[in-house]
Design a protein around this motif. Structure first.
Motif, short mmCIF file in Angstrom:
data_model
loop_
_atom_site.label_atom_id
_atom_site.label_comp_id
_atom_site.label_asym_id
_atom_site.label_seq_id
_atom_site.Cartn_x
_atom_site.Cartn_y
_atom_site.Cartn_z
N GLU A 1 -34.08 -77.35 -125.01
CA GLU A 1 -35.32 -76.83 -124.44
C GLU A 1 -35.05 -75.44 -123.89
O GLU A 1 -34.04 -75.22 -123.21
CB GLU A 1 -35.83 -77.74 -123.32
CG GLU A 1 -36.27 -79.10 -123.79
CD GLU A 1 -36.77 -79.97 -122.65
OE1 GLU A 1 -36.90 -79.44 -121.52
OE2 GLU A 1 -37.02 -81.17 -122.88
N GLY A 2 -35.97 -74.51 -124.19
CA GLY A 2 -35.82 -73.15 -123.71
C GLY A 2 -37.04 -72.32 -124.10
O GLY A 2 -37.89 -72.77 -124.87
N PRO A 3 -37.13 -71.10 -123.59
CA PRO A 3 -38.31 -70.27 -123.83
C PRO A 3 -38.30 -69.60 -125.20
O PRO A 3 -37.24 -69.39 -125.80
CB PRO A 3 -38.19 -69.21 -122.73
CG PRO A 3 -36.71 -69.07 -122.50
CD PRO A 3 -36.15 -70.46 -122.68
N GLY A 4 -39.49 -69.28 -125.69
CA GLY A 4 -39.66 -68.46 -126.88
C GLY A 4 -38.85 -68.94 -128.08
O GLY A 4 -38.92 -70.10 -128.47
N THR A 5 -38.06 -68.02 -128.63
CA THR A 5 -37.30 -68.31 -129.84
C THR A 5 -35.90 -68.84 -129.55
O THR A 5 -35.10 -69.02 -130.47
CB THR A 5 -37.17 -67.03 -130.69
OG1 THR A 5 -36.47 -66.02 -129.92
CG2 THR A 5 -38.54 -66.51 -131.10
N GLU A 6 -35.59 -69.08 -128.28
CA GLU A 6 -34.23 -69.47 -127.91
C GLU A 6 -33.77 -70.77 -128.57
O GLU A 6 -32.62 -70.88 -129.00
CB GLU A 6 -34.11 -69.59 -126.39
CG GLU A 6 -34.12 -68.26 -125.66
CD GLU A 6 -32.93 -67.40 -126.04
OE1 GLU A 6 -31.79 -67.82 -125.80
OE2 GLU A 6 -33.14 -66.30 -126.59
N VAL A 7 -34.66 -71.74 -128.67
CA VAL A 7 -34.28 -73.02 -129.26
C VAL A 7 -33.97 -72.85 -130.74
O VAL A 7 -32.95 -73.37 -131.25
CB VAL A 7 -35.37 -74.08 -129.05
CG1 VAL A 7 -35.05 -75.34 -129.84
CG2 VAL A 7 -35.49 -74.42 -127.56
N GLY A 8 -34.80 -72.12 -131.45
CA GLY A 8 -34.55 -71.90 -132.87
C GLY A 8 -33.23 -71.19 -133.12
O GLY A 8 -32.47 -71.54 -134.03
N LEU A 9 -32.93 -70.17 -132.30
CA LEU A 9 -31.66 -69.46 -132.43
C LEU A 9 -30.49 -70.38 -132.10
O LEU A 9 -29.44 -70.32 -132.75
CB LEU A 9 -31.66 -68.24 -131.51
CG LEU A 9 -32.65 -67.13 -131.88
CD1 LEU A 9 -32.70 -66.07 -130.77
CD2 LEU A 9 -32.25 -66.49 -133.21
N ALA A 10 -30.68 -71.23 -131.09
CA ALA A 10 -29.62 -72.17 -130.74
C ALA A 10 -29.35 -73.14 -131.88
O ALA A 10 -28.18 -73.44 -132.20
CB ALA A 10 -30.00 -72.93 -129.47
N TYR A 11 -30.41 -73.65 -132.51
CA TYR A 11 -30.24 -74.56 -133.64
C TYR A 11 -29.53 -73.87 -134.81
O TYR A 11 -28.71 -74.48 -135.50
CB TYR A 11 -31.59 -75.11 -134.08
CG TYR A 11 -32.18 -76.16 -133.15
CD1 TYR A 11 -31.45 -76.67 -132.09
CD2 TYR A 11 -33.47 -76.63 -133.34
CE1 TYR A 11 -31.99 -77.63 -131.24
CE2 TYR A 11 -34.02 -77.59 -132.51
CZ TYR A 11 -33.28 -78.09 -131.45
OH TYR A 11 -33.82 -79.04 -130.62
N ASP A 12 -29.83 -72.60 -135.04
CA ASP A 12 -29.14 -71.85 -136.10
C ASP A 12 -27.64 -71.77 -135.80
O ASP A 12 -26.80 -71.90 -136.70
CB ASP A 12 -29.71 -70.44 -136.21
CG ASP A 12 -31.10 -70.42 -136.85
OD1 ASP A 12 -31.49 -71.43 -137.48
OD2 ASP A 12 -31.80 -69.40 -136.70
N GLN A 13 -27.29 -71.56 -134.53
CA GLN A 13 -25.88 -71.48 -134.14
C GLN A 13 -25.17 -72.82 -134.34
O GLN A 13 -24.03 -72.89 -134.79
CB GLN A 13 -25.77 -71.02 -132.68
CG GLN A 13 -26.22 -69.59 -132.48
CD GLN A 13 -26.26 -69.15 -131.03
OE1 GLN A 13 -26.72 -68.05 -130.71
NE2 GLN A 13 -25.78 -69.99 -130.12
#
Length: 310
Positions: free
Chosen positions: A36-48
């Motif tokens: 859970e996080g703001p904006g695009t942070e979750v998507g970027l985290a999943y990519d990592q």
């Protein structure tokens, strides 16, 4: 136990649970990730997380002969070194790095998931061994007392101040072999790798040596490449008397208390035949779990598309 991947197999990744969670799978490794996080942070985290997962299985398979040994030199891979470090405090008792493999993989993927990202909380669930990151809010996680029925035996409510970063469950009914007779031992610790190793060791201690009610087989007969070799592992447990249940649980409770006193774990929940022992100095565990509380999957369970944390 871990075996080599199917030739030419590749890791898979997909979004599940209304696209809120990430499911990563390769051979025997099956992860459910939620952040859970703001904006695009979750998507970027999943990519990592997805990128970090690409080489996990191959890196582990490359060092399997060393990781299956109770003694030996420190391995080279990042996850393998996590495994080695997690089991070191439990020696000279018998334990191999494989006792911490699931938790170490969860810790590794969580580290890459959260690196440089602005997340409120995140969890990586590897078949019931869970790595956590909690900056805001709380995690509410149920404990599985009976892996066969999914009966809830307790509920954990974790806040950032608890400093719990790992939860793991072990027992003879799971997909990993056990030297003991515990139905399920759930441990909370500072990392999933440490919790994994401790849960394995406590589950091994819950036992009635020499009892005719317990069926055992050599691990090598059940799995020729088992890290347990010719040691006898539990294959069935008969109907135990209340006194036998108490004696077996007391053995596990003593081991858990020792590990607590040494700072290796924070809380332990030990279940056998619907009876339990709790070693929990922070009073994190409540006595019962409401039915709506998600249950921590035991290692015998395959991937399900239910929430892993709430």
């Amino acid at each position: 136990m871990m075996t080599a991947p199917v030739p030419f197999s590749r890791p898979t990744a997909r979004l599940i649970g209304q696209r809120r969670r990430l499911h990563l799978q390769h051979g025997p490794i099956d992860l459910v990730i939620e952040a859970e996080g703001p904006g695009t942070e979750v998507g970027l985290a999943y990519d990592q997380a997805r990128a970090a997962f690409e080489t996990v299985l191959c890196d582990l398979v490359a060092e399997l002969p060393l990781l299956r040994q109770a003694t030996g030199e420190c391995p080279q891979g990042t996850i393998a070194r996590r495994m080695y470090a997690a089991i070191a405090p439990f020696r000279p008792e018998f334990i191999t790095p494989m006792a911490a493999v699931a938790g170490s993989v969860a810790d590794h993927v969580l580290a890459h998931l959260t690196q440089g990202r602005d997340l409120a909380r995140a969890c990586v669930n590897n078949g019931g061994d869970i790595a956590l990151m909690l900056n805001e809010g709380a995690f509410r996680v149920g404990i599985c007392e009976d892996p066969q029925t999914g009966k809830p035996g307790g509920v954990i409510t974790l806040s950032p101040e608890h400093a719990i970063r790992g939860i793991a469950t072990s027992g003879w009914r799971g997909r990993s072999h056990s030297l003991g007779i515990a139905d399920a031992v759930t441990v909370l610790a500072s990392s999933a790798a440490s919790a994994d190793a401790a849960a394995t060791m406590i589950a091994n201690k819950v036992d009635l040596p020499g009892s005719p009610l317990i069926a055992r087989s050599r691990a090598s007969d059940l799995a020729p490449d088992s890290d347990l070799g010719d040691r006898l592992v539990t294959t069935a447990v008969g109907a135990l008397s209340p006194d036998e249940i108490e004696r077996a649980l007391a053995r596990g409770e003593r081991a858990a208390a020792d590990y607590h006193s040494r700072g290796l774990v924070t809380a332990s929940y030990i279940g056998l035949a619907s009876e339990k022992k709790i070693v929990d100095r922070q009073a994190i565990l409540a006595p019962t779990a409401p039915l709506h509380t998600p249950i921590v999957p035991h290692k015998s369970e395959r991937h399900r598309e239910e929430p892993v944390c709430a």
